[in-house]
Scaffold this motif. Structure first.
Motif, PDB file in Angstrom:
ATOM      1  N   ALA A  22       0.808  -1.038   0.020  1.00 28.47           N
ATOM      2  CA  ALA A  22      -0.075   0.123  -0.020  1.00 28.47           C
ATOM      3  C   ALA A  22       0.825   1.255  -0.138  1.00 28.47           C
ATOM      4  O   ALA A  22       0.392   2.320  -0.527  1.00 28.47           O
ATOM      5  CB  ALA A  22      -0.988   0.072   1.283  1.00 28.47           C
ATOM      6  N   GLY A  23       2.031   1.212   0.555  1.00 32.23           N
ATOM      7  CA  GLY A  23       2.999   2.388   0.904  1.00 32.23           C
ATOM      8  C   GLY A  23       3.518   2.557  -0.361  1.00 32.23           C
ATOM      9  O   GLY A  23       3.887   3.669  -1.091  1.00 32.23           O
ATOM     10  N   SER A  24       3.627   1.674  -1.397  1.00 31.17           N
ATOM     11  CA  SER A  24       4.073   1.796  -2.987  1.00 31.17           C
ATOM     12  C   SER A  24       3.079   2.591  -3.953  1.00 31.17           C
ATOM     13  O   SER A  24       3.437   3.211  -4.820  1.00 31.17           O
ATOM     14  CB  SER A  24       4.620   0.659  -3.373  1.00 31.17           C
ATOM     15  OG  SER A  24       3.296  -0.168  -3.973  1.00 31.17           O
ATOM     16  N   TYR A  25       1.840   2.443  -3.513  1.00 24.74           N
ATOM     17  CA  TYR A  25       0.883   3.205  -4.319  1.00 24.74           C
ATOM     18  C   TYR A  25       0.920   4.740  -3.854  1.00 24.74           C
ATOM     19  O   TYR A  25       0.289   5.356  -4.808  1.00 24.74           O
ATOM     20  CB  TYR A  25      -0.538   2.913  -3.955  1.00 24.74           C
ATOM     21  CG  TYR A  25      -0.763   1.525  -4.749  1.00 24.74           C
ATOM     22  CD1 TYR A  25      -1.299   1.730  -5.945  1.00 24.74           C
ATOM     23  CD2 TYR A  25      -0.296   0.226  -4.330  1.00 24.74           C
ATOM     24  CE1 TYR A  25      -1.520   0.427  -6.820  1.00 24.74           C
ATOM     25  CE2 TYR A  25      -0.724  -0.893  -5.083  1.00 24.74           C
ATOM     26  CZ  TYR A  25      -1.250  -0.909  -6.299  1.00 24.74           C
ATOM     27  OH  TYR A  25      -1.442  -1.846  -7.260  1.00 24.74           O
ATOM     28  N   LEU A  26       1.273   5.401  -2.620  1.00 21.58           N
ATOM     29  CA  LEU A  26       1.644   6.540  -2.529  1.00 21.58           C
ATOM     30  C   LEU A  26       2.842   6.912  -2.840  1.00 21.58           C
ATOM     31  O   LEU A  26       3.665   7.433  -2.000  1.00 21.58           O
ATOM     32  CB  LEU A  26       1.471   6.817  -0.804  1.00 21.58           C
ATOM     33  CG  LEU A  26       0.259   6.117  -0.180  1.00 21.58           C
ATOM     34  CD1 LEU A  26       0.288   6.387   1.284  1.00 21.58           C
ATOM     35  CD2 LEU A  26      -1.094   7.071  -0.953  1.00 21.58           C
ATOM     36  N   ALA A  27       2.943   7.182  -4.192  1.00 20.15           N
ATOM     37  CA  ALA A  27       4.255   7.613  -4.858  1.00 20.15           C
ATOM     38  C   ALA A  27       4.191   8.736  -5.563  1.00 20.15           C
ATOM     39  O   ALA A  27       3.144   9.209  -6.228  1.00 20.15           O
ATOM     40  CB  ALA A  27       4.706   6.425  -5.998  1.00 20.15           C
ATOM     41  N   ILE A  28       5.527   9.513  -5.183  1.00 22.55           N
ATOM     42  CA  ILE A  28       5.389  10.734  -5.901  1.00 22.55           C
ATOM     43  C   ILE A  28       6.637  10.757  -7.009  1.00 22.55           C
ATOM     44  O   ILE A  28       8.040  10.454  -6.419  1.00 22.55           O
ATOM     45  CB  ILE A  28       5.661  12.155  -4.893  1.00 22.55           C
ATOM     46  CG1 ILE A  28       4.775  11.950  -4.074  1.00 22.55           C
ATOM     47  CG2 ILE A  28       5.952  13.345  -5.666  1.00 22.55           C
ATOM     48  CD1 ILE A  28       4.917  12.776  -2.704  1.00 22.55           C
ATOM     49  N   LEU A  69       2.443  -9.248  -9.201  1.00 25.22           N
ATOM     50  CA  LEU A  69       1.277  -8.380  -8.845  1.00 25.22           C
ATOM     51  C   LEU A  69       1.756  -7.097  -8.615  1.00 25.22           C
ATOM     52  O   LEU A  69       2.935  -6.867  -8.438  1.00 25.22           O
ATOM     53  CB  LEU A  69       1.070  -8.845  -7.216  1.00 25.22           C
ATOM     54  CG  LEU A  69       0.574 -10.641  -7.174  1.00 25.22           C
ATOM     55  CD1 LEU A  69       0.409 -10.824  -5.779  1.00 25.22           C
ATOM     56  CD2 LEU A  69      -1.057 -10.569  -7.940  1.00 25.22           C
ATOM     57  N   PRO A  70       0.891  -6.019  -8.935  1.00 26.07           N
ATOM     58  CA  PRO A  70       1.198  -4.704  -8.816  1.00 26.07           C
ATOM     59  C   PRO A  70       1.495  -4.170  -7.426  1.00 26.07           C
ATOM     60  O   PRO A  70       0.787  -3.100  -7.099  1.00 26.07           O
ATOM     61  CB  PRO A  70      -0.057  -4.001  -9.570  1.00 26.07           C
ATOM     62  CG  PRO A  70      -1.064  -4.816  -9.126  1.00 26.07           C
ATOM     63  CD  PRO A  70      -0.499  -6.284  -8.988  1.00 26.07           C
ATOM     64  N   VAL A  71       2.621  -4.566  -7.045  1.00 27.17           N
ATOM     65  CA  VAL A  71       3.034  -4.106  -5.363  1.00 27.17           C
ATOM     66  C   VAL A  71       3.988  -3.005  -5.482  1.00 27.17           C
ATOM     67  O   VAL A  71       4.394  -2.467  -4.363  1.00 27.17           O
ATOM     68  CB  VAL A  71       2.974  -5.284  -4.434  1.00 27.17           C
ATOM     69  CG1 VAL A  71       1.626  -6.029  -4.430  1.00 27.17           C
ATOM     70  CG2 VAL A  71       4.135  -6.006  -5.067  1.00 27.17           C
ATOM     71  N   GLY A  77       4.631  -4.301 -11.156  1.00 26.36           N
ATOM     72  CA  GLY A  77       5.014  -5.663 -10.858  1.00 26.36           C
ATOM     73  C   GLY A  77       5.889  -6.340 -11.805  1.00 26.36           C
ATOM     74  O   GLY A  77       6.056  -5.752 -12.941  1.00 26.36           O
ATOM     75  N   GLY A  78       6.326  -7.500 -11.301  1.00 22.43           N
ATOM     76  CA  GLY A  78       7.095  -8.321 -12.214  1.00 22.43           C
ATOM     77  C   GLY A  78       8.573  -8.483 -11.846  1.00 22.43           C
ATOM     78  O   GLY A  78       9.143  -7.531 -11.134  1.00 22.43           O
ATOM     79  N   ILE A  79       9.155  -9.377 -12.338  1.00 20.77           N
ATOM     80  CA  ILE A  79      10.738  -9.494 -11.904  1.00 20.77           C
ATOM     81  C   ILE A  79      11.590  -8.769 -12.756  1.00 20.77           C
ATOM     82  O   ILE A  79      12.632  -8.478 -12.080  1.00 20.77           O
ATOM     83  CB  ILE A  79      10.874 -11.091 -12.298  1.00 20.77           C
ATOM     84  CG1 ILE A  79      12.238 -11.620 -11.404  1.00 20.77           C
ATOM     85  CG2 ILE A  79      10.891 -11.506 -13.668  1.00 20.77           C
ATOM     86  CD1 ILE A  79      12.322 -12.818 -11.077  1.00 20.77           C
ATOM     87  N   GLY A  80      11.132  -8.007 -13.757  1.00 19.32           N
ATOM     88  CA  GLY A  80      11.938  -7.016 -14.503  1.00 19.32           C
ATOM     89  C   GLY A  80      12.356  -5.975 -13.399  1.00 19.32           C
ATOM     90  O   GLY A  80      13.130  -5.156 -13.643  1.00 19.32           O
TER      91      GLY A  80
END
Length: 192
Positions: A22-28, A69-71, A77-80
């Motif tokens: 959830a903290g990753s969604y609060l991105a600037i 997963l888009p976290v 998300g993704g290994i890349g």
């Protein structure tokens, strides 16, 4: 450790993995490395869950992200992402949470705990930069000085605020997570 306590800690580790996500969604977005709240939850996971369970929570988070997963920051998300310019920061969360937890577990008295917590979080943040900045430089071809200016300097004031916020949060939640919290019944207030 009894099975009830182990189940409790498993739930807390999963909860912290969700909070980190959830903290990753609060991105600037301010360049190749965004400002996020992930670091706050990484630090709190170490302080509140200790080295092993904090490591488990970050491991769950990274595994979820690696599986697509888009976290990660910005809902990706993704290994890349683990091998991209910000991958060093993501992977640095593992040793950072372990060290924060390890130091916090050795704090002892309440007076020493705050100093240990602050020191642990400063060291944890240093670990994130010690791994993330060189990785950013290597992956983007940026000169070392530019990587420091882009991948560390703008984040230092925010990290100081996150550390300042984490201290009272940890102090408040530690009794709950350790199982030493005694709720006050409503009728106790009515007797007064």
């Amino acid at each position: 450790m009894n099975s009830s306590r182990q189940l409790q800690l498993t739930v807390y580790a999963s909860l912290f993995a969700a909070l980190i996500a959830a903290g990753s969604y609060l991105a600037i977005p301010i360049g190749p490395v965004p400002i996020v709240l992930q670091n706050l939850f990484i630090l709190l996971a170490g302080l509140l869950l200790g080295s092993r369970w904090g490591l488990a929570s970050v491991g769950i988070y990274l595994l979820a992200g690696a599986m697509g997963l888009p976290v990660f920051a910005g809902g990706t998300g993704g290994i890349g992402r683990l091998f991209g310019p910000t991958g060093g920061y993501l992977l640095s969360y593992l040793p950072a949470v372990f060290i924060v937890g390890w130091i916090s577990e050795r704090a002892g008295t309440a007076a020493r705990r705050i100093l240990f917590d602050i020191g642990a979080m400063i060291l944890g943040s240093f670990i994130v930069y010690a791994i993330g900045v060189p990785w950013l430089s290597a992956m983007t071809g940026m000169a070392w000085k530019k990587a420091v200016m882009v991948g560390m300097v703008p984040f230092l004031p925010g990290d100081a605020l996150k550390i300042a916020a984490a201290v009272p949060i940890a102090r408040t939640l530690r009794p709950v997570i350790s199982g030493k919290f005694t709720p006050v019944c409503a009728d106790e207030y009515s007797r007064s």
